[in-house]
Design an enzyme around this catalytic site. Sequence first.
Site, PDB file in Angstrom:
ATOM      1  N   GLN A  24       0.766  -1.140   0.031  1.00 49.27           N
ATOM      2  CA  GLN A  24       0.060   0.019   0.003  1.00 49.27           C
ATOM      3  C   GLN A  24       0.905   1.194   0.125  1.00 49.27           C
ATOM      4  O   GLN A  24       0.381   2.410  -0.277  1.00 49.27           O
ATOM      5  CB  GLN A  24      -1.102   0.019   1.193  1.00 49.27           C
ATOM      6  CG  GLN A  24      -2.177  -1.150   1.189  1.00 49.27           C
ATOM      7  CD  GLN A  24      -3.069  -1.180   2.381  1.00 49.27           C
ATOM      8  OE1 GLN A  24      -2.747  -1.619   3.265  1.00 49.27           O
ATOM      9  NE2 GLN A  24      -4.128  -0.613   2.267  1.00 49.27           N
ATOM     10  N   HIS A 124       0.879  -9.169   4.307  1.00 46.50           N
ATOM     11  CA  HIS A 124      -0.345  -8.333   4.311  1.00 46.50           C
ATOM     12  C   HIS A 124      -0.549  -8.365   2.680  1.00 46.50           C
ATOM     13  O   HIS A 124      -0.565  -7.081   2.017  1.00 46.50           O
ATOM     14  CB  HIS A 124       0.076  -6.775   4.787  1.00 46.50           C
ATOM     15  CG  HIS A 124      -1.188  -6.064   5.060  1.00 46.50           C
ATOM     16  ND1 HIS A 124      -1.280  -5.247   6.311  1.00 46.50           N
ATOM     17  CD2 HIS A 124      -2.146  -5.601   4.456  1.00 46.50           C
ATOM     18  CE1 HIS A 124      -2.550  -4.842   6.342  1.00 46.50           C
ATOM     19  NE2 HIS A 124      -2.921  -5.076   5.117  1.00 46.50           N
ATOM     20  N   ASN A 168      -2.055 -10.800   7.990  1.00 50.17           N
ATOM     21  CA  ASN A 168      -2.963  -9.637   8.242  1.00 50.17           C
ATOM     22  C   ASN A 168      -4.265 -10.119   7.744  1.00 50.17           C
ATOM     23  O   ASN A 168      -4.493 -10.534   6.667  1.00 50.17           O
ATOM     24  CB  ASN A 168      -2.671  -8.631   7.548  1.00 50.17           C
ATOM     25  CG  ASN A 168      -3.673  -7.313   7.864  1.00 50.17           C
ATOM     26  OD1 ASN A 168      -4.000  -6.917   9.066  1.00 50.17           O
ATOM     27  ND2 ASN A 168      -4.465  -7.035   6.907  1.00 50.17           N
ATOM     28  N   GLU A 169      -5.308 -10.238   8.679  1.00 50.69           N
ATOM     29  CA  GLU A 169      -6.646 -10.746   8.417  1.00 50.69           C
ATOM     30  C   GLU A 169      -7.161 -11.821   7.805  1.00 50.69           C
ATOM     31  O   GLU A 169      -7.368 -11.746   6.486  1.00 50.69           O
ATOM     32  CB  GLU A 169      -7.271  -9.330   7.761  1.00 50.69           C
ATOM     33  CG  GLU A 169      -7.359  -8.303   8.716  1.00 50.69           C
ATOM     34  CD  GLU A 169      -8.080  -6.914   7.913  1.00 50.69           C
ATOM     35  OE1 GLU A 169      -8.016  -6.736   6.887  1.00 50.69           O
ATOM     36  OE2 GLU A 169      -8.285  -5.806   8.714  1.00 50.69           O
ATOM     37  N   TYR A 296     -13.364  -1.627  12.182  1.00 50.35           N
ATOM     38  CA  TYR A 296     -13.695  -0.570  11.606  1.00 50.35           C
ATOM     39  C   TYR A 296     -15.239  -0.283  11.780  1.00 50.35           C
ATOM     40  O   TYR A 296     -15.515   1.002  11.856  1.00 50.35           O
ATOM     41  CB  TYR A 296     -13.403  -0.703   9.949  1.00 50.35           C
ATOM     42  CG  TYR A 296     -11.815  -0.642   9.578  1.00 50.35           C
ATOM     43  CD1 TYR A 296     -11.343   0.491   9.579  1.00 50.35           C
ATOM     44  CD2 TYR A 296     -11.099  -1.706  10.031  1.00 50.35           C
ATOM     45  CE1 TYR A 296      -9.775   0.525   9.249  1.00 50.35           C
ATOM     46  CE2 TYR A 296      -9.555  -1.530   9.532  1.00 50.35           C
ATOM     47  CZ  TYR A 296      -8.916  -0.580   9.079  1.00 50.35           C
ATOM     48  OH  TYR A 296      -7.846  -0.403   9.099  1.00 50.35           O
ATOM     49  N   GLU A 353      -5.531  -2.267  14.113  1.00 51.66           N
ATOM     50  CA  GLU A 353      -5.938  -1.511  13.219  1.00 51.66           C
ATOM     51  C   GLU A 353      -7.328  -0.902  13.522  1.00 51.66           C
ATOM     52  O   GLU A 353      -8.169  -1.410  14.133  1.00 51.66           O
ATOM     53  CB  GLU A 353      -6.217  -1.767  11.574  1.00 51.66           C
ATOM     54  CG  GLU A 353      -5.056  -2.064  10.991  1.00 51.66           C
ATOM     55  CD  GLU A 353      -5.177  -2.740   9.434  1.00 51.66           C
ATOM     56  OE1 GLU A 353      -6.564  -2.558   9.101  1.00 51.66           O
ATOM     57  OE2 GLU A 353      -4.405  -3.566   9.165  1.00 51.66           O
ATOM     58  N   TRP A 399      -4.807   3.004  11.834  1.00 53.77           N
ATOM     59  CA  TRP A 399      -4.632   2.895  10.634  1.00 53.77           C
ATOM     60  C   TRP A 399      -5.286   4.222   9.788  1.00 53.77           C
ATOM     61  O   TRP A 399      -6.338   4.560   9.913  1.00 53.77           O
ATOM     62  CB  TRP A 399      -5.535   1.829   9.735  1.00 53.77           C
ATOM     63  CG  TRP A 399      -5.389   1.710   8.402  1.00 53.77           C
ATOM     64  CD1 TRP A 399      -5.914   1.960   7.467  1.00 53.77           C
ATOM     65  CD2 TRP A 399      -4.295   0.773   7.904  1.00 53.77           C
ATOM     66  NE1 TRP A 399      -5.449   1.715   6.141  1.00 53.77           N
ATOM     67  CE2 TRP A 399      -4.444   0.950   6.413  1.00 53.77           C
ATOM     68  CE3 TRP A 399      -3.377  -0.051   8.503  1.00 53.77           C
ATOM     69  CZ2 TRP A 399      -3.440   0.280   5.529  1.00 53.77           C
ATOM     70  CZ3 TRP A 399      -2.470  -0.654   7.533  1.00 53.77           C
ATOM     71  CH2 TRP A 399      -2.621  -0.412   6.161  1.00 53.77           C
ATOM     72  N   GLU A 406      -5.468   2.046  -1.628  1.00 51.65           N
ATOM     73  CA  GLU A 406      -6.662   1.452  -0.715  1.00 51.65           C
ATOM     74  C   GLU A 406      -7.359   0.278  -1.532  1.00 51.65           C
ATOM     75  O   GLU A 406      -8.507   0.438  -1.615  1.00 51.65           O
ATOM     76  CB  GLU A 406      -7.715   2.422  -0.160  1.00 51.65           C
ATOM     77  CG  GLU A 406      -8.945   1.873   0.585  1.00 51.65           C
ATOM     78  CD  GLU A 406      -8.529   0.910   1.591  1.00 51.65           C
ATOM     79  OE1 GLU A 406      -7.460   1.320   2.426  1.00 51.65           O
ATOM     80  OE2 GLU A 406      -9.245  -0.042   1.977  1.00 51.65           O
ATOM     81  N   TRP A 407      -6.446  -0.935  -1.871  1.00 50.93           N
ATOM     82  CA  TRP A 407      -7.014  -1.769  -2.482  1.00 50.93           C
ATOM     83  C   TRP A 407      -7.835  -1.634  -3.777  1.00 50.93           C
ATOM     84  O   TRP A 407      -7.543  -0.826  -4.522  1.00 50.93           O
ATOM     85  CB  TRP A 407      -7.286  -2.890  -1.550  1.00 50.93           C
ATOM     86  CG  TRP A 407      -6.475  -3.128  -0.402  1.00 50.93           C
ATOM     87  CD1 TRP A 407      -6.505  -2.799   0.839  1.00 50.93           C
ATOM     88  CD2 TRP A 407      -5.120  -3.734  -0.631  1.00 50.93           C
ATOM     89  NE1 TRP A 407      -5.297  -3.373   1.554  1.00 50.93           N
ATOM     90  CE2 TRP A 407      -4.429  -3.582   0.718  1.00 50.93           C
ATOM     91  CE3 TRP A 407      -4.513  -4.158  -1.646  1.00 50.93           C
ATOM     92  CZ2 TRP A 407      -3.125  -4.420   1.149  1.00 50.93           C
ATOM     93  CZ3 TRP A 407      -3.138  -4.967  -1.186  1.00 50.93           C
ATOM     94  CH2 TRP A 407      -2.371  -4.923   0.150  1.00 50.93           C
TER      95      TRP A 407
HETATM   96  C1  GBH Z   1      -8.002  -3.325   6.655  1.00 52.99           C
HETATM   97  O1  GBH Z   1      -9.006  -4.384   6.531  1.00 52.99           O
HETATM   98  C2  GBH Z   1      -6.710  -3.618   5.772  1.00 52.99           C
HETATM   99  O2  GBH Z   1      -5.885  -4.489   6.678  1.00 52.99           O
HETATM  100  C3  GBH Z   1      -5.962  -2.434   5.411  1.00 52.99           C
HETATM  101  O3  GBH Z   1      -5.038  -2.931   4.426  1.00 52.99           O
HETATM  102  C4  GBH Z   1      -6.899  -1.719   4.689  1.00 52.99           C
HETATM  103  O4  GBH Z   1      -6.229  -0.707   3.919  1.00 52.99           O
HETATM  104  C5  GBH Z   1      -7.842  -0.931   5.742  1.00 52.99           C
HETATM  105  O5  GBH Z   1      -8.516  -1.989   6.282  1.00 52.99           O
HETATM  106  C6  GBH Z   1      -8.694   0.138   5.359  1.00 52.99           C
HETATM  107  O6  GBH Z   1      -9.919  -0.712   4.285  1.00 52.99           O
HETATM  108  O7  GBH Z   1     -18.643  -5.322   3.286  1.00 52.99           O
HETATM  109  O8  GBH Z   1     -18.033  -3.570   1.914  1.00 52.99           O
HETATM  110  O9  GBH Z   1     -18.921  -2.718   3.966  1.00 52.99           O
HETATM  111  C7  GBH Z   1     -10.363  -3.903   6.757  1.00 52.99           C
HETATM  112  C8  GBH Z   1     -11.140  -5.112   6.654  1.00 52.99           C
HETATM  113  C9  GBH Z   1     -13.147  -5.914   5.737  1.00 52.99           C
HETATM  114  C10 GBH Z   1     -13.231  -3.810   6.805  1.00 52.99           C
HETATM  115  C11 GBH Z   1     -14.458  -5.690   5.011  1.00 52.99           C
HETATM  116  C12 GBH Z   1     -14.422  -3.483   6.283  1.00 52.99           C
HETATM  117  C13 GBH Z   1     -16.547  -4.355   5.405  1.00 52.99           C
HETATM  118  C14 GBH Z   1     -16.533  -4.211   3.786  1.00 52.99           C
HETATM  119  N1  GBH Z   1     -12.305  -4.892   5.990  1.00 52.99           N
HETATM  120  N2  GBH Z   1     -15.139  -4.595   5.716  1.00 52.99           N
HETATM  121  S1  GBH Z   1     -18.014  -4.077   3.080  1.00 52.99           S
END
Ligand code: GBH
Length: 442
Positions: A24, A124, A168-169, A296, A353, A399, A406-407
Amino acid sequence: MSALPARSAFPPGFLFGLATSAYQIEGHGLGAAGPTHWDTFAATPGNVLHAENGARACEHYHLWAQDLDLVAAAGFDIYRFSTSWARVMPEGRGAVNAQGLDFYDRLVDGMLARGLKPALTLYHWELPAALADLGGWCNRDIAGWLADFAQVIARRLGDRIWSAAPINEPWCVSWLSHFLGLHAPGLRDIRAAARAMHHTGLAHGHAIASWRAEGMTNLGAVCNFEPAIPADPAPSSLFAAKRYDAIFNRFFIEGMLKGRYPEDALERLEAHLPRGWAEDMNGIAAPLDWLGVNYYTCKRIAAATGPWPAWQEIAGPGEKTAMGWEIRPEGLRDLLIGLARDYTGALPLLITENGIATADVTREGACDDSPRIAYHAAHLEACRAAIAAGVPLAGYIAWSALDNFEWAEGYSKRFGLVHVDFESLQRTPKASYHAFRQALER
Ligand code: GBH
């Protein structure tokens, strides 16, 4: 405007940090590094907004020293970073790229020189393309591949790392990427997902074992959690929320902390798990020193017609971030209390995070950063409430240090405490950065 609680409002020794990840921020096209499945995924139209990728990102690969300066100058204790597998081992296995390993060596020394504790995440999300070609997370051999990578990192950096987590996750690595198809490799296949889910646990256990053998300590796991709230009182919604919770929140920690999988996940997934999976459970549940919590948002779940998993997400009443995620700080408090009660007991928890995306803005002044300050303030208060309820919470890592790739959202969503101009690469601390600086010195 809600202010951030001061450092002194937390127990002595409570730690604060900022997090990033390699793909990232580094600029994957800089320095020698092998291709990854995120490059492939991003090159396929429709996968990433505006077809962006991590080739340049924040050019942290060159600008790392000023980035570490910023983290340290705000008074943070921890810097959480990740190592790019393909930068260290371009083919994922075998030959080690000395240049890549040297980069992380300098980076870790740079953290120590600035008084920052290096919190390592081994993986990650950017899998070396050569390993993706062999089936990636669907191939059981990934456990051995990750353990070998863990050993290479341990031998070079292990003496200076404060904490380390293999993956990570795991939910994102497996479910999001192999069932929902939203991240690389973009599969939508229950069998692939089930295998990837199991193999993340297996690889985690193997990497932990490899680190223990190298004498590393303070080892943990980093999971993402989204409390599932039934959208209404209908029994069908309750069941759907419970099913969601099993896959999203319980599957991975039950594996890693209890050596089993939740019954309500197994009822559908077991048929797709690799043969003999139950014999892997002991290795998956390798003893840990802490559990990392990425939080989050929460989910409002109702039943849906159609095939398993037959749930749907309903928009909640709370305010939404630029990602569309509902802001619900009390969810973090309840999550921490529930984790300590049901899973971790006296094992320390660490927020690895927590953060908020805001819409694309230019510089401080041009941007109203008060939503970010309010978000972190409310979630830090949730941490205080959990601590008051007896949860052994060791620290809070926000974070992210920088706006970054942002992916699937490309560069359109900004999570940073520091603004990055992706043309000039100039870094500009936002109001939230200054708010943390002030809170941390008090
Ligand atoms: C993190 O993952 C990552 O570790 C990081 O790389 C990334 O930049 C950061 O979050 C911000 O996105 O169903 O569309 O409402 C977060 C894991 C999983 C959190 C999906 C939000 C809901 C997506 N995410 N979740 S949605």
